[in-house]
Design an enzyme around this catalytic site. Structure first.
Site, PDB file in Angstrom:
ATOM      1  N   GLY A 142       0.834  -1.205   0.000  1.00 16.10           N
ATOM      2  CA  GLY A 142       0.000   0.000   0.000  1.00 16.10           C
ATOM      3  C   GLY A 142       0.862   1.244   0.000  1.00 16.10           C
ATOM      4  O   GLY A 142       0.595   2.204   0.731  1.00 16.10           O
ATOM      5  N   SER A 174       1.234   3.351  -2.417  1.00 14.61           N
ATOM      6  CA  SER A 174       0.813   4.342  -3.427  1.00 14.61           C
ATOM      7  C   SER A 174       0.236   5.608  -2.818  1.00 14.61           C
ATOM      8  O   SER A 174       0.318   6.680  -3.413  1.00 14.61           O
ATOM      9  CB  SER A 174      -0.221   3.710  -4.376  1.00 14.61           C
ATOM     10  OG  SER A 174      -1.233   3.058  -3.640  1.00 14.61           O
ATOM     11  N   ARG A 175      -0.385   5.479  -1.650  1.00 12.64           N
ATOM     12  CA  ARG A 175      -1.075   6.645  -1.072  1.00 12.64           C
ATOM     13  C   ARG A 175      -0.834   6.712   0.435  1.00 12.64           C
ATOM     14  O   ARG A 175      -0.392   5.747   1.058  1.00 12.64           O
ATOM     15  CB  ARG A 175      -2.590   6.541  -1.323  1.00 12.64           C
ATOM     16  CG  ARG A 175      -2.979   6.705  -2.784  1.00 12.64           C
ATOM     17  CD  ARG A 175      -4.489   6.730  -2.966  1.00 12.64           C
ATOM     18  NE  ARG A 175      -5.115   5.456  -2.690  1.00 12.64           N
ATOM     19  CZ  ARG A 175      -6.006   5.225  -1.707  1.00 12.64           C
ATOM     20  NH1 ARG A 175      -6.384   6.208  -0.926  1.00 12.64           N
ATOM     21  NH2 ARG A 175      -6.511   4.027  -1.532  1.00 12.64           N
ATOM     22  N   ASP A 201      -2.740  -7.537  -4.981  1.00 16.54           N
ATOM     23  CA  ASP A 201      -3.729  -7.497  -3.900  1.00 16.54           C
ATOM     24  C   ASP A 201      -3.157  -8.304  -2.730  1.00 16.54           C
ATOM     25  O   ASP A 201      -2.943  -9.508  -2.866  1.00 16.54           O
ATOM     26  CB  ASP A 201      -5.040  -8.116  -4.419  1.00 16.54           C
ATOM     27  CG  ASP A 201      -6.134  -8.149  -3.372  1.00 16.54           C
ATOM     28  OD1 ASP A 201      -5.853  -7.890  -2.184  1.00 16.54           O
ATOM     29  OD2 ASP A 201      -7.282  -8.447  -3.752  1.00 16.54           O
ATOM     30  N   VAL A 202      -2.906  -7.649  -1.601  1.00 13.66           N
ATOM     31  CA  VAL A 202      -2.282  -8.370  -0.478  1.00 13.66           C
ATOM     32  C   VAL A 202      -3.167  -9.496   0.062  1.00 13.66           C
ATOM     33  O   VAL A 202      -2.678 -10.403   0.725  1.00 13.66           O
ATOM     34  CB  VAL A 202      -1.888  -7.447   0.708  1.00 13.66           C
ATOM     35  CG1 VAL A 202      -0.755  -6.516   0.335  1.00 13.66           C
ATOM     36  CG2 VAL A 202      -3.068  -6.692   1.267  1.00 13.66           C
ATOM     37  N   ASN A 204       1.767  -2.335   5.496  1.00 13.35           N
ATOM     38  CA  ASN A 204       1.013  -1.089   5.686  1.00 13.35           C
ATOM     39  C   ASN A 204      -0.375  -1.131   5.044  1.00 13.35           C
ATOM     40  O   ASN A 204      -1.307  -0.516   5.574  1.00 13.35           O
ATOM     41  CB  ASN A 204       1.814   0.079   5.098  1.00 13.35           C
ATOM     42  CG  ASN A 204       0.952   1.301   4.895  1.00 13.35           C
ATOM     43  OD1 ASN A 204       0.697   2.061   5.830  1.00 13.35           O
ATOM     44  ND2 ASN A 204       0.449   1.511   3.672  1.00 13.35           N
ATOM     45  N   SER A 228      -2.883   0.208  14.489  1.00 14.32           N
ATOM     46  CA  SER A 228      -3.744   1.378  14.715  1.00 14.32           C
ATOM     47  C   SER A 228      -4.073   1.446  16.197  1.00 14.32           C
ATOM     48  O   SER A 228      -4.017   0.430  16.905  1.00 14.32           O
ATOM     49  CB  SER A 228      -5.039   1.214  13.925  1.00 14.32           C
ATOM     50  OG  SER A 228      -6.003   2.170  14.334  1.00 14.32           O
ATOM     51  N   TYR A 244     -12.853  -3.634  11.696  1.00 10.23           N
ATOM     52  CA  TYR A 244     -11.547  -2.954  11.564  1.00 10.23           C
ATOM     53  C   TYR A 244     -10.752  -3.144  12.859  1.00 10.23           C
ATOM     54  O   TYR A 244      -9.573  -3.509  12.832  1.00 10.23           O
ATOM     55  CB  TYR A 244     -11.770  -1.463  11.273  1.00 10.23           C
ATOM     56  CG  TYR A 244     -10.497  -0.670  11.072  1.00 10.23           C
ATOM     57  CD1 TYR A 244      -9.800  -0.707   9.861  1.00 10.23           C
ATOM     58  CD2 TYR A 244      -9.979   0.137  12.090  1.00 10.23           C
ATOM     59  CE1 TYR A 244      -8.633   0.029   9.673  1.00 10.23           C
ATOM     60  CE2 TYR A 244      -8.817   0.873  11.906  1.00 10.23           C
ATOM     61  CZ  TYR A 244      -8.142   0.821  10.696  1.00 10.23           C
ATOM     62  OH  TYR A 244      -6.990   1.551  10.515  1.00 10.23           O
ATOM     63  N   LYS A 254      -7.056  -5.053  13.460  1.00 15.44           N
ATOM     64  CA  LYS A 254      -5.863  -4.398  13.997  1.00 15.44           C
ATOM     65  C   LYS A 254      -5.410  -5.049  15.311  1.00 15.44           C
ATOM     66  O   LYS A 254      -4.204  -5.119  15.587  1.00 15.44           O
ATOM     67  CB  LYS A 254      -6.122  -2.902  14.178  1.00 15.44           C
ATOM     68  CG  LYS A 254      -6.323  -2.167  12.844  1.00 15.44           C
ATOM     69  CD  LYS A 254      -5.094  -2.276  11.953  1.00 15.44           C
ATOM     70  CE  LYS A 254      -5.230  -1.530  10.645  1.00 15.44           C
ATOM     71  NZ  LYS A 254      -4.032  -1.650   9.801  1.00 15.44           N
TER      72      LYS A 254
HETATM   73  P1  NAP Z   1      -5.209   5.079   2.529  1.00 15.81           P
HETATM   74  O1  NAP Z   1      -4.812   6.501   2.360  1.00 15.81           O
HETATM   75  O2  NAP Z   1      -6.614   4.685   2.262  1.00 15.81           O
HETATM   76  O3  NAP Z   1      -4.222   4.178   1.630  1.00 15.81           O
HETATM   77  C1  NAP Z   1      -4.380   2.799   1.669  1.00 15.81           C
HETATM   78  C2  NAP Z   1      -3.252   2.151   0.884  1.00 15.81           C
HETATM   79  O4  NAP Z   1      -3.426   0.730   0.965  1.00 15.81           O
HETATM   80  C3  NAP Z   1      -3.276   2.512  -0.585  1.00 15.81           C
HETATM   81  O5  NAP Z   1      -1.951   2.623  -1.039  1.00 15.81           O
HETATM   82  C4  NAP Z   1      -3.958   1.317  -1.223  1.00 15.81           C
HETATM   83  O6  NAP Z   1      -3.553   1.063  -2.540  1.00 15.81           O
HETATM   84  C5  NAP Z   1      -3.471   0.198  -0.341  1.00 15.81           C
HETATM   85  N1  NAP Z   1      -4.330  -0.981  -0.392  1.00 15.81           N
HETATM   86  C6  NAP Z   1      -5.625  -1.078  -0.013  1.00 15.81           C
HETATM   87  N2  NAP Z   1      -6.072  -2.331  -0.222  1.00 15.81           N
HETATM   88  C7  NAP Z   1      -5.029  -3.026  -0.751  1.00 15.81           C
HETATM   89  C8  NAP Z   1      -4.854  -4.360  -1.160  1.00 15.81           C
HETATM   90  N3  NAP Z   1      -5.854  -5.252  -1.104  1.00 15.81           N
HETATM   91  N4  NAP Z   1      -3.652  -4.738  -1.660  1.00 15.81           N
HETATM   92  C9  NAP Z   1      -2.627  -3.846  -1.738  1.00 15.81           C
HETATM   93  N5  NAP Z   1      -2.730  -2.564  -1.344  1.00 15.81           N
HETATM   94  C10 NAP Z   1      -3.914  -2.173  -0.860  1.00 15.81           C
HETATM   95  O7  NAP Z   1      -4.907   4.584   4.003  1.00 15.81           O
HETATM   96  P2  NAP Z   1      -3.888   5.137   5.110  1.00 15.81           P
HETATM   97  O8  NAP Z   1      -4.634   6.040   5.981  1.00 15.81           O
HETATM   98  O9  NAP Z   1      -2.624   5.566   4.485  1.00 15.81           O
HETATM   99  O10 NAP Z   1      -3.644   3.800   5.942  1.00 15.81           O
HETATM  100  C11 NAP Z   1      -2.474   3.001   5.787  1.00 15.81           C
HETATM  101  C12 NAP Z   1      -2.431   2.002   6.924  1.00 15.81           C
HETATM  102  O11 NAP Z   1      -2.407   2.708   8.171  1.00 15.81           O
HETATM  103  C13 NAP Z   1      -3.651   1.087   6.998  1.00 15.81           C
HETATM  104  O12 NAP Z   1      -3.253  -0.191   7.426  1.00 15.81           O
HETATM  105  C14 NAP Z   1      -4.526   1.754   8.035  1.00 15.81           C
HETATM  106  O13 NAP Z   1      -5.394   0.839   8.652  1.00 15.81           O
HETATM  107  C15 NAP Z   1      -3.477   2.265   8.987  1.00 15.81           C
HETATM  108  N6  NAP Z   1      -3.912   3.362   9.844  1.00 15.81           N
HETATM  109  C16 NAP Z   1      -4.392   4.526   9.318  1.00 15.81           C
HETATM  110  C17 NAP Z   1      -4.785   5.547  10.181  1.00 15.81           C
HETATM  111  C18 NAP Z   1      -5.322   6.861   9.694  1.00 15.81           C
HETATM  112  O14 NAP Z   1      -5.801   7.646  10.545  1.00 15.81           O
HETATM  113  N7  NAP Z   1      -5.258   7.182   8.411  1.00 15.81           N
HETATM  114  C19 NAP Z   1      -4.695   5.359  11.568  1.00 15.81           C
HETATM  115  C20 NAP Z   1      -4.203   4.169  12.057  1.00 15.81           C
HETATM  116  C21 NAP Z   1      -3.811   3.186  11.189  1.00 15.81           C
HETATM  117  P3  NAP Z   1      -4.333   1.626  -3.850  1.00 15.81           P
HETATM  118  O15 NAP Z   1      -4.528   3.095  -3.652  1.00 15.81           O
HETATM  119  O16 NAP Z   1      -3.393   1.306  -4.953  1.00 15.81           O
HETATM  120  O17 NAP Z   1      -5.614   0.900  -3.943  1.00 15.81           O
END
Ligand code: NAP
Length: 268
Positions: free
Chosen positions: A19, A21-22, A70-71, A97, A158, A171, A175
């Site tokens: 993940g 990419s974003r 796809d993970v 991630n 998380s 979710y 986690k």
């Molecule tokens: P995000 O902006 O929605 O980005 C999610 C990333 O995961 C994207 O790069 C997406 O790829 C990739 N992804 C989703 N499904 C996938 C799959 N099946 N196979 C491969 N890649 C996949 O999310 P984020 O906020 O950066 O979160 C990243 C991690 O941190 C997650 O595990 C999330 O649970 C955790 N987290 C986030 C927060 C928060 O507040 N944002 C807090 C705690 C924990 P594509 O775009 O290419 O689809």
């Protein structure tokens, strides 16, 4: 020696960031690349964003490649590892991630089996079996990994690992599973010199939290949800990951690093 492990241009790490990419993953990938690692940027759907992240690393003088996979898919995980090894050799750092939030924040009594299965497959089963595959490879190809580098696995969990949100129970369960997964792999892999860490972000400004921005703006900026009164940024998480990758914690494994503005502190 492991305690001297660091990312350097002469002995670069080869890191997979799922993940990448974003959001948080992208910040991690770019920061590792800028610190000298060869970075495998995995993505699912956002090809252009993944390529942009790779370009950012290359423009800073680093090396990167992108892999669509796809993970949650066994074939996807196997291909990711194969392509990574084919281009950059043995992988010595895995950052689990990639993750998804539920499509709908449904009350616990309304949670669908479909959403439960999706969340567990992407957020827990995928990282578990990718860790297993990468760990086997790290053990089998130890002689191809620079002895100055301590192989490691970093799991992005998380605050939901221990905070009950009844409108996204699936979710939270995924986690909490990552937290135990970290303990398990840390216990099993220590004898092979592989440390395993959990990085536990709080509320981070990404696409994932975009839909609930107004709610968290109020909680953070007005209500004092966090001792550090600001949103977390992807770079906050990336800095923690780079510190681990640089070998800052050689005698710690199974360790949780909270990157949450102090959310975890029980206050009165
Ligand atoms: P995000 O902006 O929605 O980005 C999610 C990333 O995961 C994207 O790069 C997406 O790829 C990739 N992804 C989703 N499904 C996938 C799959 N099946 N196979 C491969 N890649 C996949 O999310 P984020 O906020 O950066 O979160 C990243 C991690 O941190 C997650 O595990 C999330 O649970 C955790 N987290 C986030 C927060 C928060 O507040 N944002 C807090 C705690 C924990 P594509 O775009 O290419 O689809």
């Amino acid at each position: 020696m492991a305690q001297d492990a660091s990312i350097s241009r002469s002995a670069p790490r080869t890191a997979i960031v799922t993940g990448g990419s974003r959001g948080i993953g992208r910040a991690i990938a770019v920061a590792l690349g800028q610190a000298g690692a060869r970075v495998v940027i995995n993505y699912f759907a956002s090809r252009d964003a993944a390529l942009e992240a790779a370009t950012e690393i290359e423009q800073a003088g680093g090396q990167a490649m992108t892999v669509q996979a796809d993970v949650s898919s066994p074939d996807g995980r196997a291909r990711m590892l194969e392509e990574a090894q084919g281009r950059f050799g043995a992988v010595d750092l895995l950052v689990n991630n990639a993750g998804i939030a539920p499509k709908v924040r449904a009350d616990l009594l309304e949670t669908s089996e479909e959403s439960f299965d999706d969340l567990l497959a992407t957020n827990l089963k995928g990282p578990f079996f990718l860790s297993q595959a990468v760990a086997r490879q790290m053990i089998a190809r130890r002689d191809q990994i620079d002895p100055a580098i301590a192989p490691a696995i970093i799991n992005i969990s998380s605050i939901s690992a221990y905070t009950a949100s009844v409108n996204r129970g699936e979710y939270c369960i995924s986690k909490a599973g990552i937290a135990m997964m970290t303990q398990l792999f840390a216990s099993r892999l220590a004898e092979h010199g592989i440390n395993v860490y959990e990085v536990r972000p709080g509320v981070i400004a990404t696409d994932m939290t975009g839909p609930v921005k107004a709610k968290y703006d109020k909680l953070i900026l007005e209500d004092g949800l966090l001792p550090i009164r600001r949103w977390g940024q992807p770079s906050d998480v990336a800095k923690a990951v780079v510190a681990i990758a640089e070998g800052a914690f050689p005698y710690s494994t199974g360790q949780v690093l909270d990157v949450d503005g102090g959310f975890h502190i029980r206050r009165l």
